[in-house]
Each structure stands twice: as structure tokens, then as C-alpha cells.
Design a protein around this motif. Structure first.
Motif, PDB file in Angstrom:
ATOM      1  N   SER A  16      47.666  21.888  47.075  1.00 27.14           N
ATOM      2  CA  SER A  16      48.337  20.745  46.443  1.00 27.14           C
ATOM      3  C   SER A  16      49.542  21.198  45.631  1.00 27.14           C
ATOM      4  O   SER A  16      50.505  20.439  45.447  1.00 27.14           O
ATOM      5  N   LEU A  17      49.481  22.451  45.132  1.00 24.46           N
ATOM      6  CA  LEU A  17      50.587  23.000  44.349  1.00 24.46           C
ATOM      7  C   LEU A  17      51.589  23.753  45.230  1.00 24.46           C
ATOM      8  O   LEU A  17      52.404  24.525  44.738  1.00 24.46           O
ATOM      9  N   GLY A  18      51.497  23.527  46.534  1.00 21.29           N
ATOM     10  CA  GLY A  18      52.514  24.032  47.447  1.00 21.29           C
ATOM     11  C   GLY A  18      52.238  25.370  48.089  1.00 21.29           C
ATOM     12  O   GLY A  18      53.080  25.878  48.837  1.00 21.29           O
ATOM     13  N   ALA A  19      51.083  25.976  47.817  1.00 23.12           N
ATOM     14  CA  ALA A  19      50.785  27.267  48.432  1.00 23.12           C
ATOM     15  C   ALA A  19      50.644  27.104  49.944  1.00 23.12           C
ATOM     16  O   ALA A  19      50.092  26.120  50.436  1.00 23.12           O
ATOM     17  N   ASP A  20      51.152  28.076  50.688  1.00 17.68           N
ATOM     18  CA  ASP A  20      50.999  28.069  52.143  1.00 17.68           C
ATOM     19  C   ASP A  20      49.607  28.532  52.561  1.00 17.68           C
ATOM     20  O   ASP A  20      49.124  28.165  53.640  1.00 17.68           O
ATOM     21  N   PHE A  21      48.985  29.336  51.697  1.00 17.39           N
ATOM     22  CA  PHE A  21      47.678  29.902  52.028  1.00 17.39           C
ATOM     23  C   PHE A  21      46.972  30.256  50.724  1.00 17.39           C
ATOM     24  O   PHE A  21      47.614  30.619  49.734  1.00 17.39           O
ATOM     25  N   CYS A  22      45.653  30.169  50.733  1.00 19.61           N
ATOM     26  CA  CYS A  22      44.857  30.573  49.570  1.00 19.61           C
ATOM     27  C   CYS A  22      43.568  31.213  50.064  1.00 19.61           C
ATOM     28  O   CYS A  22      42.956  30.740  51.030  1.00 19.61           O
ATOM     29  N   ASP A  23      43.163  32.292  49.437  1.00 14.49           N
ATOM     30  CA  ASP A  23      41.833  32.838  49.708  1.00 14.49           C
ATOM     31  C   ASP A  23      41.163  33.272  48.415  1.00 14.49           C
ATOM     32  O   ASP A  23      41.812  33.491  47.390  1.00 14.49           O
ATOM     33  N   ILE A  24      39.841  33.349  48.481  1.00 20.29           N
ATOM     34  CA  ILE A  24      38.996  33.698  47.336  1.00 20.29           C
ATOM     35  C   ILE A  24      38.102  34.855  47.754  1.00 20.29           C
ATOM     36  O   ILE A  24      37.459  34.807  48.805  1.00 20.29           O
ATOM     37  N   PHE A  25      38.083  35.897  46.951  1.00 20.39           N
ATOM     38  CA  PHE A  25      37.252  37.061  47.217  1.00 20.39           C
ATOM     39  C   PHE A  25      36.220  37.172  46.099  1.00 20.39           C
ATOM     40  O   PHE A  25      36.574  37.306  44.928  1.00 20.39           O
ATOM     41  N   VAL A  26      34.946  37.099  46.454  1.00 20.10           N
ATOM     42  CA  VAL A  26      33.854  37.160  45.480  1.00 20.10           C
ATOM     43  C   VAL A  26      33.097  38.469  45.702  1.00 20.10           C
ATOM     44  O   VAL A  26      32.825  38.848  46.844  1.00 20.10           O
ATOM     45  N   GLU A  27      32.746  39.146  44.610  1.00 25.28           N
ATOM     46  CA  GLU A  27      32.101  40.456  44.744  1.00 25.28           C
ATOM     47  C   GLU A  27      31.027  40.664  43.687  1.00 25.28           C
ATOM     48  O   GLU A  27      31.194  40.304  42.517  1.00 25.28           O
ATOM     49  N   LYS A  28      29.922  41.251  44.127  1.00 23.80           N
ATOM     50  CA  LYS A  28      28.884  41.730  43.212  1.00 23.80           C
ATOM     51  C   LYS A  28      28.535  43.152  43.630  1.00 23.80           C
ATOM     52  O   LYS A  28      28.163  43.394  44.776  1.00 23.80           O
ATOM     53  N   SER A  29      28.666  44.105  42.710  1.00 22.84           N
ATOM     54  CA  SER A  29      28.412  45.507  43.030  1.00 22.84           C
ATOM     55  C   SER A  29      27.413  46.117  42.066  1.00 22.84           C
ATOM     56  O   SER A  29      27.540  45.975  40.849  1.00 22.84           O
ATOM     57  N   LYS A  30      26.440  46.782  42.631  1.00 25.57           N
ATOM     58  CA  LYS A  30      25.480  47.562  41.850  1.00 25.57           C
ATOM     59  C   LYS A  30      25.783  49.037  42.090  1.00 25.57           C
ATOM     60  O   LYS A  30      25.807  49.489  43.230  1.00 25.57           O
ATOM     61  N   ILE A  31      26.043  49.771  41.014  1.00 21.41           N
ATOM     62  CA  ILE A  31      26.449  51.173  41.122  1.00 21.41           C
ATOM     63  C   ILE A  31      25.501  52.062  40.331  1.00 21.41           C
ATOM     64  O   ILE A  31      25.099  51.721  39.211  1.00 21.41           O
ATOM     65  N   GLU A  32      25.156  53.208  40.923  1.00 22.61           N
ATOM     66  CA  GLU A  32      24.318  54.201  40.247  1.00 22.61           C
ATOM     67  C   GLU A  32      24.940  55.575  40.455  1.00 22.61           C
ATOM     68  O   GLU A  32      25.313  55.937  41.573  1.00 22.61           O
ATOM     69  N   THR A  33      25.101  56.332  39.367  1.00 21.96           N
ATOM     70  CA  THR A  33      25.622  57.697  39.469  1.00 21.96           C
ATOM     71  C   THR A  33      24.719  58.649  38.692  1.00 21.96           C
ATOM     72  O   THR A  33      24.102  58.275  37.689  1.00 21.96           O
ATOM     73  N   LEU A  34      24.663  59.887  39.166  1.00 26.28           N
ATOM     74  CA  LEU A  34      23.831  60.917  38.555  1.00 26.28           C
ATOM     75  C   LEU A  34      24.559  62.247  38.719  1.00 26.28           C
ATOM     76  O   LEU A  34      25.101  62.529  39.784  1.00 26.28           O
TER      77      LEU A  34
END
Length: 459
Positions: A16-34
Motif C-alpha cells: 500500500s505504501l508503494g513497495a514493489d516487493f516485501c518479504d518477512i524472515f522469521v528465525e528462532k535459533s538455539k545455540i550451544e558452545t563448549l
């Protein structure tokens, strides 16, 4: 992870605000380091991160913002903020009808539910076996990285797609010391997969390799300098192609003409003996992905065929700016970065010669058994890489170990001078940094013979 109706409202607002394209990236990350050094556990970390990024494209301009919130009003406000300098009202916008896309899942090494105590016990086993290889081993460092990343992508073309990406990597290094002299040996494999990789880890072979490399380098003589033929062995030897050529084939560089190859598609840029690919579809490999970070299925992309440049690595913005087709190569470190064209598993394809064939054909020169780090200028292709473990070759036979060698040249030149390609293709895991952050990548090659290259050394 994000309600479809909220995604619809965000994209509707963007268009509606004139963008030619829009995308959404959703992320959930579980990280473990030792990590462990001096035979003691030094660092244990684990955590979960969640967030999403919204991208608006206006012509050849991309606007990107991210947040940890999934509150509808906050996401709409973020979208309006991004559109502020380009917005223009449109009246014929329709609600998006999302279609969940299926895809072929790249296989991963199995996961294994292991306790912290079991992981520490494995570290002690590795530490002790490396130390037992020689009295000269003065220090051992071990590290473990585990990440389980879940991603979800929505876009204004109606795409809705989800993926899960497991990563596991273990690093082992040893320092050998004799008086004031010291040297390091290391090995850091990684896979697309879980902790089951560590349970199948060949501790005996790795311990012998790491310790032997450190001791061989410790006892080595300074490398002579000058232009000479060099055989670069397989696996991590591919880091030179990755750095000196691979980055120049990403449209991130090509679109700015900051690549020595930006206008060379269809032309001979390498010796006809060389063919190279970037393949995101190889089961279990560290750099493999089922889908990229724009939701496109990954693929095997032929970059060079018999010396001819055939393709670039391309994301959506790269396609808009250069006209080259997307290759499923859009990647980012996390939701905090906009996607960019990046490598996945990049390697020189196997040839027909044995390592002995390559060595015999070179007469006198340098055998680079293991490569270290280096630097490169993508615009010019100029590079400088250290040789971690190297040996002089006399009359086609490996002789004494040398240290302090560096390989100096240009990406275009070295590819023209690779005249023979071995049959021992192998891969190695690494982390690659660029405009969209640090990502897991695989480098690889069989052994290759470079007819001539400048070798730096102190002898």
C-alpha cells in the motif's frame, strides 16, 4: 512462528505504501558452545534467540529492519518507518493468499541426546589422546558448536515456507613446543546435523593428524621464496578458490562491478582442466541448505565448466540489478541481516590424476599439504594465503618439511595456471564473513597443480 494474518497485514501495508516487493524472515535459533584448554573446561554457553526481519524493495533499492517483537502494531510501524522515504499510495492492493510450499529436505547427520557430562568426557578423551602423541605437545584446545535454526519466510508473491537447519562442528588444535620454537596443528570438521556426528568422530585419527601436523611444522626449515610450481592438496586447499574467485562470482560484488569477472560470463577465465560448482544440495555437508533465506530451493550451480565462466551466484536483489537468474544463494547470519548472494558448498570438481601424478609432473617445487588463512581483494582478485603445512618437492618426490610459506597472486592468474586436477576430492568446513554476516560454508577441491605462482618465504 508468525501468524499468517499478521504477515498478510505487514505485506499489505508495504504494498500500500508503494513497495514493489516485501518479504518477512522469521528465525528462532538455539545455540550451544563448549570449549576446553589446559585440560579444563573454560566456557559453557547456551541460549535461544528469536526475531524477524522485514524487507521492502522499491525498484533497485532495498530497505531492511528487524525486531524481536511479533506484536502486530510494532511490525506495522516498522514497515511504515522503512517506507518513509519512498512511500507512495496505491489503491489496487489485494490481500495476499499464502501457499505453503513443499521442498526436498537435504539430509542431515542424526542428532543425539547427550548430557553435558558426556560431552565433557568426550573432550577429555580427545585432549588425552592428542597429548599422548608426543612429549612436545604443550597445549591442546577443543571447541564444540551446536546450532538448531528454525526459519520461516513470507513474501508478497504468496510464498510461505518453513525449514529447520541443524549444525554441528568440533575443533581440535595442538601446540608443539621445543625451546623458543612452537607450531600449531588443527582440524575443525563440521556437518549439517546434530551431536551424533561427534559420537562417530574418529578420535584416534584426528589426534594423530593434529599432533603430527604441529610437530612436522615445528621441525620444518624456513621455506625458500620465488616463483615455482605448487601442488595444493585437497579439502581446505579449496579456501583459495573460495576467497580468490568465489566471492568475485557473487552478484553482491558483480552488481557493483567490484569483481574482476563481472563482465566475463561465457568467456574463458580458467585453464580448461578446471570446472567448479557451488552446490547447496549435498547431504550432510556443513554449507548445505534445503531452502535459502529468501525461501527458494537451493541447487547445484555450475560456476565454471572446462575453464569457461557459466554462472554467477545470485539472490533476488542480484537478479534485479544484474539480470542474472536467482540460484538459491540468498544467505544471512541471522534475522539481523538482510540477505545477500553468498556461497554454500563451493569446490573444484574432481579430475583424473592421482596426487603422485601431480607431484611427478612438477619436478621441483612446493607441496602445500594444508592451507591456513589469508586475505583477498575481490575487485582485483589479489590474494595472500599462508601454507599451514608444506614440503619441498625434488624431482617429483616429497622431501623436507618447510614453514613460513605464503602463496601470492591473483585469482584470474592462478585459475589459468591450474593445469592438472586430481581425483581425490574432499571438503572442509569454514565460516565466511561478508555483507550479510558470518555463515557456515564448505570449501573443497581435489589436489591441483599450479604451474607457477609466487611463493613467499624466509629462506
Amino acid at each position: 512462528m508468525l501468524n499468517q494474518s499478521i504477515a498478510n497485514d505487514i505485506i499489505y501495508e508495504a504494498l500500500s505504501l508503494g513497495a514493489d516487493f516485501c518479504d518477512i524472515f522469521v528465525e528462532k535459533s538455539k545455540i550451544e558452545t563448549l570449549s576446553m584448554n589446559s585440560s579444563r573446561v573454560k566456557d559453557i554457553r547456551s541460549g535461544v534467540d528469536f526475531g524477524l526481519g522485514i524487507r521492502l524493495i522499491y525498484g533497485t533499492k532495498a530497505l531492511y529492519g528487524y525486531t524481536n517483537s511479533i506484536d502486530k502494531e510494532e511490525l506495522i510501524n516498522l514497515t511504515r518507518l522503512l517506507a518513509e522515504q519512498y512511500k507512495k499510495k496505491k489503491s489496487d492492493i489485494q490481500n495476499i493468499s499464502f501457499k505453503t510450499k513443499s521442498f526436498k529436505t537435504i539430509k542431515a547427520v542424526k542428532d543425539l541426546d547427550s548430557s553435558l557430562e558426556e560431552k565433557i568426557q568426550k573432550f577429555h578423551e580427545i585432549d588425552q589422546k592428542i597429548r599422548k602423541q608426543s612429549e612436545l605437545i604443550s597445549q591442546v584446545n577443543i571447541g564444540l558448536f551446536l546450532r538448531h535454526q528454525e526459519v520461516e519466510v513470507f513474501d508478497s508473491e504468496g510464498l510461505h515456507i518453513n525449514d529447520a537447519r541443524p549444525y554441528c562442528r568440533i575443533s581440535s588444535s595442538a601446540i608443539a613446543k621445543d625451546g623458543n620454537e612452537q607450531a600449531t596443528g588443527s582440524w575443525s570438521p563440521g556437518v549439517r546435523g546434530g551431536y551424533g556426528f561427534i559420537e562417530e568422530y574418529d578420535v584416534d585419527s584426528v589426534s594423530e593428524y593434529v599432533a603430527a601436523q604441529a610437530i612436522n611444522v615445528l621441525r620444518a626449515k624456513p621455506c625458500p621464496a620465488g616463483q615455482m610450481p605448487v601442488v595444493i592438496d585437497n579439502g581446505f586447499g579449496g579456501v583459495i578458490f573460495h576467497e580468490a574467485c568465489g566471492h568475485s562470482l557473487e552478484t553482491t560484488s558483480v552488481e557493483k562491478k567490484a569483481s574482476e569477472f563481472w563482465d566475463k560470463k561465457g568467456t574463458q577465465i580458467a585453464n580448461e582442466a578446471l570446472s567448479a560448482v557451488d552446490d547447496g544440495t549435498v547431504d550432510n555437508l556443513w554449507g548445505s541448505l534445503s531452502i535459502d533465506d529468501e525461501g527458494m530451493e537451493t541447487q547445484k550451480t555450475q560456476l565454471i565448466k572446462n575453464g569457461v565462466l557459466t554462472n554467477f551466484l545470485c539472490d533476488r536483489m542480484g537478479e534485479i540489478k544484474t539480470g542474472h537468474m536467482r540460484t538459491g544463494s540468498a544467505r544471512r547470519e541471522s534475522y539481523k541481516y538482510a540477505p545477500a548472494s553468498r556461497m554454500r558448498n563451493t569446490y573444484i570438481e574432481a579430475g583424473k590424476f592421482s596426487l603422485d601424478d601431480l607431484l611427478a609432473s612438477m619436478g621441483d617445487g612446493l607441496y602445500a599439504k594444508s592451507m591456513g588463512g589469508g586475505s583477498v581483494n575481490p575487485g582485483t582478485g589479489e590474494f595472500n594465503f599462508s601454507v599451514q603445512e608444506g614440503y619441498m618437492v625434488k624431482n617429483g618426490k616429497i622431501t623436507e618439511a618447510v614453514k613460513g610459506a605464503t602463496l601470492i597472486g591473483k585469482g584470474g592468474d592462478i585459475m589459468q595456471n591450474i593445469s592438472m586436477v586430481g581425483n581425490n576430492l574432499d571438503f572442509a568446513a569454514g565460516m565466511c564473513g561478508s555483507v550479510s554476516g558470518g555463515i557456515p560454508v564448505t570449501v573443497g577441491q581435489p589436489a591441483v597443480k599450479v604451474d607457477k605462482i609466487l611463493v613467499g618465504g624466509k629462506a
